[in-house]
Design a protein around this motif. Structure first.
Motif, PDB file in Angstrom:
ATOM      1  N   LEU A 102      52.458   1.997 -43.090  1.00 41.06           N
ATOM      2  CA  LEU A 102      51.455   2.801 -42.689  1.00 41.06           C
ATOM      3  C   LEU A 102      50.308   2.042 -42.399  1.00 41.06           C
ATOM      4  N   SER A 103      49.894   2.229 -40.852  1.00 43.22           N
ATOM      5  CA  SER A 103      48.458   1.676 -40.495  1.00 43.22           C
ATOM      6  C   SER A 103      47.805   2.500 -39.790  1.00 43.22           C
ATOM      7  N   ILE A 104      46.588   2.716 -40.210  1.00 51.02           N
ATOM      8  CA  ILE A 104      45.559   3.813 -39.560  1.00 51.02           C
ATOM      9  C   ILE A 104      44.237   2.980 -39.213  1.00 51.02           C
ATOM     10  N   HIS A 105      43.759   3.035 -38.011  1.00 55.29           N
ATOM     11  CA  HIS A 105      42.708   2.525 -37.266  1.00 55.29           C
ATOM     12  C   HIS A 105      42.005   3.285 -36.586  1.00 55.29           C
ATOM     13  N   CYS A 158      47.424  11.040 -24.881  1.00 51.01           N
ATOM     14  CA  CYS A 158      47.895  12.743 -24.658  1.00 51.01           C
ATOM     15  C   CYS A 158      46.629  13.268 -24.904  1.00 51.01           C
ATOM     16  N   ALA A 159      45.795  13.541 -23.871  1.00 51.55           N
ATOM     17  CA  ALA A 159      44.459  14.072 -24.156  1.00 51.55           C
ATOM     18  C   ALA A 159      44.399  15.593 -24.368  1.00 51.55           C
ATOM     19  N   ASP A 160      45.642  16.461 -24.201  1.00 48.98           N
ATOM     20  CA  ASP A 160      45.606  17.732 -24.745  1.00 48.98           C
ATOM     21  C   ASP A 160      46.268  18.406 -26.013  1.00 48.98           C
ATOM     22  N   LEU A 161      46.758  17.317 -26.517  1.00 47.88           N
ATOM     23  CA  LEU A 161      47.562  17.743 -27.810  1.00 47.88           C
ATOM     24  C   LEU A 161      46.647  17.520 -29.106  1.00 47.88           C
ATOM     25  N   THR A 162      46.948  18.637 -29.588  1.00 40.90           N
ATOM     26  CA  THR A 162      46.331  19.125 -31.042  1.00 40.90           C
ATOM     27  C   THR A 162      46.970  18.950 -32.198  1.00 40.90           C
ATOM     28  N   LYS A 177      64.315   9.140 -42.235  1.00 39.93           N
ATOM     29  CA  LYS A 177      64.399   7.647 -41.690  1.00 39.93           C
ATOM     30  C   LYS A 177      63.059   7.298 -41.131  1.00 39.93           C
ATOM     31  N   LEU A 178      62.101   7.994 -41.390  1.00 37.64           N
ATOM     32  CA  LEU A 178      60.848   7.184 -40.571  1.00 37.64           C
ATOM     33  C   LEU A 178      60.307   5.985 -41.709  1.00 37.64           C
ATOM     34  N   ARG A 179      60.276   4.991 -40.895  1.00 42.36           N
ATOM     35  CA  ARG A 179      59.845   3.700 -41.688  1.00 42.36           C
ATOM     36  C   ARG A 179      58.455   3.260 -41.436  1.00 42.36           C
ATOM     37  N   GLU A 180      58.029   3.521 -40.130  1.00 42.54           N
ATOM     38  CA  GLU A 180      56.849   2.906 -39.710  1.00 42.54           C
ATOM     39  C   GLU A 180      55.802   3.712 -39.061  1.00 42.54           C
ATOM     40  N   VAL A 181      54.629   4.157 -39.370  1.00 39.31           N
ATOM     41  CA  VAL A 181      53.614   4.889 -38.790  1.00 39.31           C
ATOM     42  C   VAL A 181      52.417   3.991 -38.331  1.00 39.31           C
ATOM     43  N   ASP A 182      52.004   4.153 -36.917  1.00 42.56           N
ATOM     44  CA  ASP A 182      50.822   3.495 -36.607  1.00 42.56           C
ATOM     45  C   ASP A 182      50.014   4.625 -35.907  1.00 42.56           C
ATOM     46  N   LEU A 183      48.778   4.735 -36.300  1.00 42.45           N
ATOM     47  CA  LEU A 183      47.899   5.848 -35.809  1.00 42.45           C
ATOM     48  C   LEU A 183      46.556   4.909 -35.523  1.00 42.45           C
ATOM     49  N   GLU A 184      46.043   5.039 -34.263  1.00 41.74           N
ATOM     50  CA  GLU A 184      44.845   4.227 -33.811  1.00 41.74           C
ATOM     51  C   GLU A 184      43.936   4.993 -32.751  1.00 41.74           C
ATOM     52  N   GLU A 185      42.913   5.088 -33.050  1.00 44.31           N
ATOM     53  CA  GLU A 185      42.096   5.876 -32.318  1.00 44.31           C
ATOM     54  C   GLU A 185      42.346   7.281 -31.888  1.00 44.31           C
ATOM     55  N   VAL A 186      42.940   8.059 -33.029  1.00 44.55           N
ATOM     56  CA  VAL A 186      43.052   9.457 -33.086  1.00 44.55           C
ATOM     57  C   VAL A 186      41.665  10.081 -33.713  1.00 44.55           C
ATOM     58  N   ASN A 187      40.874  10.216 -32.874  1.00 38.04           N
ATOM     59  CA  ASN A 187      39.403  10.493 -33.345  1.00 38.04           C
ATOM     60  C   ASN A 187      39.272  11.870 -34.001  1.00 38.04           C
ATOM     61  N   GLY A 188      40.263  12.898 -33.270  1.00 35.94           N
ATOM     62  CA  GLY A 188      39.993  14.216 -34.131  1.00 35.94           C
ATOM     63  C   GLY A 188      40.877  14.424 -35.252  1.00 35.94           C
ATOM     64  N   SER A 205      48.054   6.823 -30.345  1.00 32.17           N
ATOM     65  CA  SER A 205      47.305   6.082 -29.968  1.00 32.17           C
ATOM     66  C   SER A 205      46.330   6.896 -28.847  1.00 32.17           C
ATOM     67  N   GLN A 206      44.997   6.806 -29.248  1.00 32.81           N
ATOM     68  CA  GLN A 206      44.189   7.474 -28.189  1.00 32.81           C
ATOM     69  C   GLN A 206      44.456   8.774 -27.669  1.00 32.81           C
ATOM     70  N   CYS A 207      44.717   9.692 -28.707  1.00 34.80           N
ATOM     71  CA  CYS A 207      44.932  11.265 -28.354  1.00 34.80           C
ATOM     72  C   CYS A 207      43.888  11.771 -29.306  1.00 34.80           C
ATOM     73  N   PRO A 208      42.703  12.039 -28.561  1.00 35.79           N
ATOM     74  CA  PRO A 208      41.374  12.376 -29.251  1.00 35.79           C
ATOM     75  C   PRO A 208      41.412  13.792 -29.941  1.00 35.79           C
TER      76      PRO A 208
END
Length: 295
Positions: A135-138, A27-31, A103-114, A51-54
């Protein structure tokens, strides 16, 4: 999967309050992902993947003032069926507002460069994640910390925390309160890998308890000099996985091992520099360094 255009045209047909899984990919435009009022309405959300939301700087934004057109549009969709909580209700700085994702149990963040932070923290607004288990952050290279100490009290179910390839990560938990003791009662697995500037797990000088920790991986964290600045207790942890393989802690605690290991590395680096300086090549390198220094 319904398109964003379909949702915009017929928002009343979708019940976002019942959403359990959300995935954001390229999602290229989301901040940011949510504003505070939208996050508060997602009471059944169990898993979040980004993932991949810069351009995303924060997962939850305090208000809409700095949000771009795309995120305002997205939040407008959610607000159609939200619980009726408006952003104006969160702007009252006379009392502390708690935003909870129960209720949030799992969060994955990958290549969120900003990504700069998960939550724009301040003394008037707190985020609670009482059922977060993993929680996984990569590869989020701008992120400088994951949690604050004031958030630790809500992480009672956290079992796995994995942070890798985040170049500017300074510490995992940042101090923002003056309490005397912190506990992560269920944390079993902590993996810290390829964190170039990581100084510590938490630069906090009080007691930190990790009663369930059995797996600790620390690899390619060359700046790590201490685990915490205070007492740390992890009675079940017997072995640490490092660049050199598996290290038996024996009678040492985590802090003692890291401090000793860092001193040995520093002594080796000093010896290496001195030895190199005695060689012809080393003399040449030192001369070149001095020339650069004097320029």
């Amino acid at each position: 999967m319904h398109s964003l255009e379909d949702i915009l045209k017929h928002p009343s047909e979708y019940s976002f309050c019942n959403i359990k899984v959300l995935k954001f990919y390229k999602c290229a435009d989301l901040t940011c992902i949510f504003t505070v009022n939208v996050a508060s309405s997602l009471t059944k959300l169990e898993r979040l993947t980004v993932s991949q939301c810069p351009l995303i700087e924060s997962l939850v934004k305090v208000d809409n003032s700095g949000a771009n057109k795309a995120i305002k549009l997205l939040n407008t969709i959610f607000e159609v069926v939200a619980l009726g909580v408006r952003d104006s209700e969160f702007n009252n700085e006379s009392q502390t507002t708690v935003v909870k994702l129960p209720k949030l149990r799992e969060v994955d963040l990958e290549e969120v460069n900003g990504l700069l932070y998960l939550w724009e923290t301040n003394e008037w607004r707190q985020l609670e994640l009482p059922n977060l288990t993993r929680l996984s952050i990569h590869n989020c290279y701008k992120l400088r910390h994951v949690f604050t100490t004031s958030m630790v009290g809500s992480l009672m179910q956290l079992q796995e925390l994995h942070v890798t390839h985040c170049t500017y990560m300074w510490e995992i938990i940042k101090k923002d309160d003056d309490s005397q003791r912190k506990v992560l009662p269920c944390l079993k697995s902590l993996k810290l890998e390829h964190l170039q500037y990581l100084q510590a797990f938490c630069l906090w000088d009080k007691e930190f308890m990790l009663p369930s920790l059995t797996t600790l991986v620390i690899k390619q964290c060359p700046s790590l000099s201490v685990f915490t600045n205070g007492f740390v207790a992890a009675p079940k942890l017997k072995v640490i996985e490092t660049n050199e393989g598996f290290i038996d802690l024996g009678e040492q605690d985590i802090n003692s091992y890291i401090i000793t290991h860092k001193q040995e590395e520093d002594n080796y680096d000093l010896w290496h520099i001195q030895t190199e300086g005695e060689s012809a090549e080393g003399q040449s390198n030192l001369q070149m360094m001095n020339q650069i220094k004097n320029c």
